[in-house]
Design a protein around this motif. Structure first.
Motif: not given
Length: 401
Positions: A232-243
């Motif tokens: 959860i942390d890595k998937t969400g964090g990566y997508l939020y950083s790309r956003a």
């Protein structure tokens, strides 16, 4: 003739051996004209196993689409759960928080699709309006550069001469209208199914984790929950950083295109931000094709400035913005990201390409968490630096003297 008197033990052993041989021969060799008793059962078992294999194969082909949709929904729920958890920590009910997050996400996606549609329609219309003048200027440049004598009428006659190709293409397109409509409806149905599964998985995340852990012994439950939190942390964090990178890219490109005076600069900036941030390595260059085409129909020199700005911004994003924004998440190497997108597209098409980078980020996090690493000793060969000491002579030269 001399008679050989056998020992008593030898006679009994030979008789026992002959009886054993006789018993084996009666068991292994069936009577004449009859098949072995085990052969019918073996044939029935082989047919049953073949039928079971075909049934499993058919079911797998029928369920592969559902498995892909569930996988997509699971990754979306992993990305959305941090935002839902944040709202739940502030007292918002989990169901309401899930609805708020998904409404915002759907509104952003719908806005991007609508903006892209308007942008494409207006850009194509503008290019068609400017096409005659651009064609005349192109023909004049070709005639002047290569000393030719082409005319627009020659191109028109050539186009009409090949009109049978155009009409054949139009006829095939008309025949495929029904197939295109069914494809669009099927894609819409899959989209709605993925959306529903994503909402349920996100809203019932705690219940799902509790149900999974109830099937495991207590020592394994902690490891599963830790791996789940890590995903959860890595998937969400990566997508939020790309956003966040997409927002920065959209603003920068919007300001630059507005400075050049290009029409629809805001829509072009949004197009730049989304494509450049979510398509690894080559996304910025793909996004630059559309504004370059627009600039060529207005002022061709602006296309050169756009190319320069795209290259400079890509460098700034790769070496200045991205390392700082993704420092707390997972910074996937650009080459690894591009390879993962290619592999994902080869396996699952467009869906695999979209899921490739989050999946790669999660796997990279798992490896960094569970794979043991060792300290690397200082060695100049790591950085490929010069090994010549301060005295000016290498150690090898010193030892040879």
């Amino acid at each position: 003739m001399t008679d050989r008197t056998s020992e008593p033990g030898e006679t009994e052993e030979s008789d026992a051996g002959s009886d054993a041989d006789h018993t084996v021969s009666l068991t292994d060799v069936p009577p004449d004209g009859r098949m072995p008793a085990w052969l019918p059962r073996a044939m029935v078992l082989a047919l049953a196993l073949l039928g079971l294999f075909e049934l499993v194969n058919w079911a797998a082909h029928q369920l592969i689409g559902i498995a892909v949709m569930l996988t997509v929904a699971f990754f979306i729920s992993l990305a959305m759960e941090p935002a839902v958890d944040g709202l739940a920590a502030r007292g918002v009910p989990r169901g309401l928080g899930t609805g708020i997050v998904f409404v915002v996400v759907f509104a952003c996606a719908a806005g991007f699709v609508a903006t892209l549609g308007v942008l494409l329609v207006e850009t194509v219309g503008h290019i068609l309006d400017e096409l005659p003048g651009l064609l005349d200027r192109s023909i004049d440049w070709v005639n002047h550069t290569f000393h030719q004598d082409f005319t627009v009428h020659q191109l028109r006659d050539r186009l009409f001469k090949d009109s049978d190709v155009i009409s054949g293409y139009a006829e095939r397109a008309a025949n495929n209208v029904w197939g295109l409509s069914s494809t669009v409806l099927g894609g819409l149905a899959r989209f709605l199914t993925i959306a529903l599964f994503s909402v349920y998985l996100t809203a019932d995340g705690p219940k799902l984790r509790r149900a999974v852990c109830s099937l495991l012994p207590p020592p394994k439950q902690s490891a599963v929950l830790h791996a789940w939190d890590l995903a959860i942390d890595k998937t969400g964090g990566y997508l939020y950083s790309r956003a966040l990178l997409a927002v920065i890219s959209a603003i920068a490109h919007w300001a630059f295109l507005a400075l050049l005076g290009l029409p629809n600069s805001l829509a072009l900036g949004i197009w730049f931000g989304v494509v450049a941030s979510f398509v690894p390595t080559i996304g910025t260059y793909i996004a630059g094709i559309l504004p370059i085409l627009v600039a060529l129909t207005i002022r061709p020199i602006d296309a050169v400035w756009i190319v320069i700005f795209v290259v400079v911004y890509q460098w700034i994003q790769d070496y200045v913005l991205q390392p700082r924004i993704t420092a707390r998440t997972v910074d996937v190497n650009p080459a690894v990201a591009l390879l993962s997108v290619i592999v994902g597209a080869a396996l699952l098409g467009a869906v695999g390409a979209l899921l490739a980078i989050p999946a790669t980020a999660t796997l990279q996090a798992f490896f960094s968490e569970y794979v043991k690493r060792y300290e690397v000793a200082a060695d100049p060969r790591l950085e490929r630096r010069s090994r010549i000491p301060k005295g000016g002579r290498s150690n090898r030269a010193a030892t040879t003297k």
